[in-house]
Design a protein around this motif. Structure first.
Motif, PDB file in Angstrom:
ATOM      1  N   ASN A 201       0.822  -1.205   0.000  1.00 11.70           N
ATOM      2  CA  ASN A 201       0.000   0.000   0.000  1.00 11.70           C
ATOM      3  C   ASN A 201       0.852   1.249   0.000  1.00 11.70           C
ATOM      4  O   ASN A 201       1.970   1.261   0.520  1.00 11.70           O
ATOM      5  CB  ASN A 201      -0.913   0.025   1.229  1.00 11.70           C
ATOM      6  N   HIS A 202       0.295   2.306  -0.590  1.00 11.33           N
ATOM      7  CA  HIS A 202       0.929   3.619  -0.509  1.00 11.33           C
ATOM      8  C   HIS A 202       0.740   4.202   0.893  1.00 11.33           C
ATOM      9  O   HIS A 202      -0.205   3.854   1.600  1.00 11.33           O
ATOM     10  CB  HIS A 202       0.324   4.562  -1.544  1.00 11.33           C
ATOM     11  N   PHE A 203       1.648   5.100   1.287  1.00 15.96           N
ATOM     12  CA  PHE A 203       1.618   5.767   2.592  1.00 15.96           C
ATOM     13  C   PHE A 203       1.592   4.743   3.727  1.00 15.96           C
ATOM     14  O   PHE A 203       0.854   4.870   4.696  1.00 15.96           O
ATOM     15  CB  PHE A 203       0.411   6.708   2.692  1.00 15.96           C
ATOM     16  N   ALA A 204       2.410   3.709   3.574  1.00 16.44           N
ATOM     17  CA  ALA A 204       2.462   2.636   4.570  1.00 16.44           C
ATOM     18  C   ALA A 204       3.324   3.062   5.756  1.00 16.44           C
ATOM     19  O   ALA A 204       4.378   3.678   5.592  1.00 16.44           O
ATOM     20  CB  ALA A 204       3.031   1.369   3.949  1.00 16.44           C
ATOM     21  N   ALA A 205       2.859   2.717   6.950  1.00 17.52           N
ATOM     22  CA  ALA A 205       3.622   2.995   8.165  1.00 17.52           C
ATOM     23  C   ALA A 205       4.411   1.760   8.584  1.00 17.52           C
ATOM     24  O   ALA A 205       4.036   0.626   8.259  1.00 17.52           O
ATOM     25  CB  ALA A 205       2.685   3.441   9.293  1.00 17.52           C
ATOM     26  N   GLN A 206       5.487   1.962   9.304  1.00 15.78           N
ATOM     27  CA  GLN A 206       6.384   0.893   9.755  1.00 15.78           C
ATOM     28  C   GLN A 206       5.609  -0.185  10.513  1.00 15.78           C
ATOM     29  O   GLN A 206       4.901   0.087  11.474  1.00 15.78           O
ATOM     30  CB  GLN A 206       7.455   1.478  10.662  1.00 15.78           C
ATOM     31  N   GLY A 207       5.696  -1.429  10.040  1.00  9.39           N
ATOM     32  CA  GLY A 207       5.108  -2.561  10.738  1.00  9.39           C
ATOM     33  C   GLY A 207       3.636  -2.792  10.504  1.00  9.39           C
ATOM     34  O   GLY A 207       3.056  -3.706  11.084  1.00  9.39           O
ATOM     35  N   THR A 208       2.984  -1.980   9.649  1.00  7.49           N
ATOM     36  CA  THR A 208       1.548  -2.131   9.410  1.00  7.49           C
ATOM     37  C   THR A 208       1.297  -2.935   8.136  1.00  7.49           C
ATOM     38  O   THR A 208       2.225  -3.285   7.403  1.00  7.49           O
ATOM     39  CB  THR A 208       0.859  -0.765   9.298  1.00  7.49           C
ATOM     40  N   SER A 209       0.013  -3.223   7.839  1.00  8.40           N
ATOM     41  CA  SER A 209      -0.322  -4.008   6.651  1.00  8.40           C
ATOM     42  C   SER A 209      -1.333  -3.317   5.763  1.00  8.40           C
ATOM     43  O   SER A 209      -1.821  -3.903   4.805  1.00  8.40           O
ATOM     44  CB  SER A 209      -0.894  -5.377   7.074  1.00  8.40           C
ATOM     45  N   GLY A 210      -1.680  -2.059   6.057  1.00  5.30           N
ATOM     46  CA  GLY A 210      -2.678  -1.349   5.270  1.00  5.30           C
ATOM     47  C   GLY A 210      -2.217   0.042   4.894  1.00  5.30           C
ATOM     48  O   GLY A 210      -1.112   0.482   5.232  1.00  5.30           O
ATOM     49  N   GLY A 211      -3.110   0.763   4.191  1.00  5.96           N
ATOM     50  CA  GLY A 211      -2.814   2.123   3.776  1.00  5.96           C
ATOM     51  C   GLY A 211      -4.021   2.727   3.086  1.00  5.96           C
ATOM     52  O   GLY A 211      -5.017   2.058   2.831  1.00  5.96           O
ATOM     53  N   PRO A 212      -3.969   4.013   2.736  1.00 10.71           N
ATOM     54  CA  PRO A 212      -5.103   4.669   2.081  1.00 10.71           C
ATOM     55  C   PRO A 212      -5.357   4.187   0.657  1.00 10.71           C
ATOM     56  O   PRO A 212      -6.500   4.104   0.216  1.00 10.71           O
ATOM     57  CB  PRO A 212      -4.713   6.145   2.095  1.00 10.71           C
ATOM     58  N   VAL A 213      -4.272   3.872  -0.089  1.00 10.98           N
ATOM     59  CA  VAL A 213      -4.393   3.496  -1.502  1.00 10.98           C
ATOM     60  C   VAL A 213      -3.525   2.267  -1.748  1.00 10.98           C
ATOM     61  O   VAL A 213      -2.363   2.223  -1.348  1.00 10.98           O
ATOM     62  CB  VAL A 213      -3.949   4.644  -2.435  1.00 10.98           C
ATOM     63  N   SER A 214      -4.081   1.284  -2.425  1.00 11.15           N
ATOM     64  CA  SER A 214      -3.348   0.047  -2.696  1.00 11.15           C
ATOM     65  C   SER A 214      -2.360   0.220  -3.836  1.00 11.15           C
ATOM     66  O   SER A 214      -2.647   0.896  -4.833  1.00 11.15           O
ATOM     67  CB  SER A 214      -4.332  -1.073  -3.033  1.00 11.15           C
ATOM     68  N   ILE A 215      -1.191  -0.376  -3.691  1.00  9.13           N
ATOM     69  CA  ILE A 215      -0.229  -0.448  -4.790  1.00  9.13           C
ATOM     70  C   ILE A 215      -0.629  -1.545  -5.772  1.00  9.13           C
ATOM     71  O   ILE A 215      -0.338  -1.475  -6.962  1.00  9.13           O
ATOM     72  CB  ILE A 215       1.190  -0.709  -4.241  1.00  9.13           C
ATOM     73  N   LEU A 216      -1.332  -2.552  -5.272  1.00 12.55           N
ATOM     74  CA  LEU A 216      -1.736  -3.660  -6.133  1.00 12.55           C
ATOM     75  C   LEU A 216      -2.669  -3.167  -7.244  1.00 12.55           C
ATOM     76  O   LEU A 216      -3.615  -2.420  -6.986  1.00 12.55           O
ATOM     77  CB  LEU A 216      -2.444  -4.737  -5.316  1.00 12.55           C
ATOM     78  N   ASN A 217      -2.425  -3.610  -8.453  1.00 16.15           N
ATOM     79  CA  ASN A 217      -3.256  -3.242  -9.592  1.00 16.15           C
ATOM     80  C   ASN A 217      -4.106  -4.445  -9.973  1.00 16.15           C
ATOM     81  O   ASN A 217      -3.591  -5.467 -10.428  1.00 16.15           O
ATOM     82  CB  ASN A 217      -2.370  -2.818 -10.769  1.00 16.15           C
ATOM     83  N   ASN A 218      -5.427  -4.335  -9.786  1.00 22.25           N
ATOM     84  CA  ASN A 218      -6.278  -5.504 -10.019  1.00 22.25           C
ATOM     85  C   ASN A 218      -6.354  -5.897 -11.487  1.00 22.25           C
ATOM     86  O   ASN A 218      -6.770  -7.015 -11.806  1.00 22.25           O
ATOM     87  CB  ASN A 218      -7.683  -5.273  -9.450  1.00 22.25           C
ATOM     88  N   ASN A 219      -5.935  -5.020 -12.393  1.00 26.41           N
ATOM     89  CA  ASN A 219      -5.911  -5.390 -13.809  1.00 26.41           C
ATOM     90  C   ASN A 219      -4.818  -6.403 -14.122  1.00 26.41           C
ATOM     91  O   ASN A 219      -4.814  -7.008 -15.198  1.00 26.41           O
ATOM     92  CB  ASN A 219      -5.717  -4.151 -14.684  1.00 26.41           C
TER      93      ASN A 219
END
Length: 782
Positions: A201-219
């Motif tokens: 994810n974008h804007f990821a914090a240290q040690g977390t698993s989420g974020g506001p916007v995913s880097i993964l592209n579902n296409n």
């Protein structure tokens, strides 16, 4: 303020209304092709029959020696295929979407019969009662990439999409952290093409698993698995759930291009063969923040900060005579500056925070894999991968004249190289064995410091570095096998281990699953698993200041956090397209790090806020428990509509070093989801799409702010909480209703889809957190 709101409204319309996809290469008639494989051995099936259901005259073909098949001249729209082969269960793939401008390429895996014939029905290439990983018995679901686009509020993000499933909820509207059965979102395992990815994810914090916007592209993805408990032995270093994501291959016969503008960004993609006479292919998709582009052209969004991010995903696939080589990569970078010193009266959030915030993150992972068929029943897979992560934050406090002064800075790096080996053997039609071993070599560079008002200067929080080869290693191995007594009864035992070389902590974890079709259309599932997860690397090396020149690490000897999962499920297929499913579960968590002095602290609450709370002198003496019951009623997409209803009742508790049993931060008690979608055919090559989603869930538990202590702290930016009242207060219930409207067009050489998202249409003000306003001396909900 009105102008700001109008600017934001215009921006939302720009982003969402003009969410289009252009794919050049076709006509109203299109082709369907793909490969047919044995589900266990992954070997091609020669001579399998593929028929277009409802065609007149009948349109069909058979697979060639490599398992490949092709059907040409099919009218675009929704289609249904039936695949059959002697000695294997017949498969029906219904409601597949065939675009006029893009070939439909399928990977179809067939399961051989053990005792009797059985037809497996698939919706949108999704088996109703099975997932990709057949070693999974309970708490698992295969999701289609169409679902990440179909469900209102999902935004093309797999994490937001699974929040519609039973037992799953989100931490808040701002991020896509996935809470499973009351567990911390830090317990999630993300895996892409058999490579573990820490936080995609974008804007990821240290040690977390989420974020506001995913880097993964579902296409770039194909149908993938999601698991919410008691997962098989091959998945390790996870406590709550697993995303097992698979990437598709690019078109190896013709070049295709894509342009998409939407919530996740402006996106361009290309795929095709390297050389048309060869079977190798490439695929690459690049995405850039739409809000940043709008800011660059002068469209002010009326906020104090513009999210700037971009990401790239690619895959190269090269078939060999007896195997396959593939190379893939996923990477993204993001930054935002929310500057109270620069805000004006027209800003949407004009009320000053009193500080300037700079935040950003980078992530890149890539791998090369080599798969070789040893014989017709076995294959071996080698994986070599690398990872780079950077999380950075800076906070400057402001004086009365809004001049910035240093307060906090984080700039942390993580590196990893991995080598893995997987062996899969189909010993017979009843027995399949899978084994593997992997080694992670870890390196890092942690640099955190803050301004200490007590000493009147900067204080180092963390300053530790380990080069590759000098850092610790995580070594893992597993063995699992499945034995099918017949088509109705199967058992799947397994065992895995983890060894962390920093302190030589070892975890050996047994698992077992049972699946029994007790009657026609009725299935019982039982699963047990012991699971464990290492602590964030940052926690092991957390430093405690002894004097001005001396720092010590007190967490290096921490063990894995561990859990026992037990799940009992019942699956009732009410009709061909309607399913009722219920599961009951109990989880006991132990070896949980807590403080060695009396307090309410536990790592089980990490992930409730931005970043994670790490303290020194931790010991593995805490524990917790999660238990509940879940219900799913689902009508798969057919006859142009679908619905999904899920309900979860649960309880999540933990005990810290103060010996008091408390609610975890994620103990919402209940989650109810309702989804409904309808597709209305509009002419021969157009369709109107309507989707509705409603979520009602219990509010988060929180710790109240100690206003007196906060008012009397040396630092005016430090908030003190009432530790003895930890997680005793609960926010109001969460309510969110989303609508998605869309139109899909199929034209010659072009297909388009327009979508408009309307989220939180009831304007319910869901509470994320509480903050203390020193100027007003009041506690405020955010």
């Amino acid at each position: 303020m009105k102008k700001s709101v109008l600017r934001i409204f215009a921006g939302v319309i720009f982003v969402l209304l003009f969410m289009q996809s252009y794919l050049f290469a076709g006509d109203f008639k299109q082709s369907v092709r793909g490969v047919i494989l044995d589900k266990d051995s992954k070997m091609p099936l020669t001579g399998a029959s593929v028929v277009l259901v409802g065609s007149n005259p009948i349109l069909g073909t058979t697979s060639d020696i490599s398992g490949n098949f092709r059907l040409d001249g099919i009218t675009s729209g929704r289609i249904c295929l039936q695949v059959s082969f002697i000695g294997y269960n017949t498969i029906t793939l219904s409601d597949l979407i065939l675009s006029s401008s893009k070939e439909l390429i399928l990977t179809i895996e067939m399961e051989d019969k053990t005792s009797s014939a059985k037809e497996v029905t698939i919706i949108g290439n999704q088996e109703k009662d099975q997932i990709n990983n057949k070693m999974t018995s309970v708490s698992a679901r295969l999701f289609t990439i169409e679902e990440t686009n179909r469900f209102a509020g999902s935004r093309g993000d797999p994490a937001r999409m699974v929040m519609n499933y039973a037992g799953v909820s989100g931490a808040n509207d701002q991020r896509n952290d996935v809470i499973i059965r009351g567990n911390s979102p830090t317990g999630i395992l993300w895996r892409v093409e058999d490579v573990d990815v820490p936080n995609p994810n974008h804007f990821a914090a240290q040690g977390t698993s989420g974020g506001p916007v995913s880097i993964l592209n579902n296409n770039t993805l194909r149908n993938s698995d999601f698991m919410s408990g008691a997962f098989p032995a091959e998945y390790s270093n996870a406590l709550s759930g697993v995303f097992d994501l698979k990437m598709r291959n690019g078109n190896n016969e013709k070049h295709e291009y894509t342009i998409v503008s939407g919530f996740n960004g402006l996106e361009v993609g290309a795929e095709g063969p390297f050389i048309k006479s060869q079977k190798g292919s490439f695929m690459a998709y690049y995405r850039y923040s739409v809000m940043d582009l709008m800011d660059k052209i002068g469209l002010n969004m009326g906020t104090g900060g513009t999210p700037r991010y971009q990401d790239l995903t690619f895959k190269i696939n090269v078939p060999l005579k007896k195997g396959n080589i593939s190379v893939f990569g996923i990477g993204g970078t993001s930054d935002i500056a929310v500057l109270d010193s620069k805000k004006g009266e027209t800003d949407l959030y004009a009320a000053g925070s009193g500080y300037d915030l700079y935040n950003g993150s980078d992530m890149a992972t890539g791998a090369i894999t080599y798969t070789r068929n040893l014989n017709t029943k076995s294959f071996i897979k080698f994986v070599l991968s690398g990872l780079y992560e950077n999380a950075r934050t800076r906070i400057d406090t402001l004086d009365i004249d809004k001049n910035p002064h240093f307060y906090f800075k984080e700039n942390s790096y993580n590196y990893k190289t991995n080598a893995s080996l997987i062996l899969n053997s189909k010993l017979s039609s009843k027995t399949t064995v899978k084994s593997g071993i992997s080694a992670d070599m870890l390196a890092f560079d942690f640099n955190d410091k803050t301004y200490d008002y007590a000493i009147g200067g900067e204080k180092i929080i963390q300053q530790t570095k380990k080069e590759m080869g000098n850092g610790p290693m995580l070594i893992r191995g597993f063995n699992q096998w499945q034995y099918k007594f017949n088509d109705q009864l199967s058992v799947t035992p397994g065992l895995n281990f983890m060894l962390f070389t920093l302190n030589n902590k070892l975890s050996v974890e047994p698992k077992i699953g049972l699946s029994w079709e007790i009657a026609e259309n009725h299935k019982l599932n039982l699963g047990y698993g012991m699971h464990s997860k290492m602590q964030p690397l940052y926690m092991y090396y957390y430093q405690t200041r002894v004097d001005s020149n001396t720092y010590v690490t007190t967490n290096e000897n921490l063990d894995f956090t561990k859990a026992h999962h037990v799940v009992l499920g019942w699956d009732w297929r009410l009709s061909e397209n309607l399913r009722l499913k219920t599961e009951a579960y109990y989880q006991y968590l132990y070896n949980v790090p807590i403080e060695n002095i009396s307090s309410s602290y536990s790592v089980l609450n990490n992930g409730a806020a931005w970043g994670i709370d790490i303290r020194d002198s931790l010991v593995n003496k805490g524990f917790g428990k999660n238990y509940g019951i879940e219900l799913t009623l689902e009508k798969f997409f057919s006859k142009n509509y679908y619905f999904l209803f899920t309900a979860s009742l649960f309880d999540s508790k933990y005990t810290g070093s103060d010996k008091v049993e408390r609610n975890t931060a994620f103990n919402g008690k209940y989650v109810i989801n309702g989804l409904l979608g309808k597709e209305i055919k509009w002419g021969e090559n157009r369709a109107i799409i309507l989707d509705l989603k409603a979520t009602y869930a219990g509010g988060k538990f929180y710790t109240p702010i100690d206003t007196f202590a906060t008012n009397h702290t040396v630092s005016e930016y430090e908030t003190i909480y009432q530790e003895n009242q930890a997680f005793t207060k609960q926010f109001p219930a969460y309510l969110k209703v989303d609508i998605k409207l869309g139109v899909r067009f199929n034209k010659k050489r072009l297909s388009q889809e327009f979508q408009v998202y309307l989220e939180n249409i009831t304007n319910n003000k869901n509470v994320l957190m509480q903050t203390y306003n020193r100027q007003k001396q009041t506690v405020e909900n955010q």
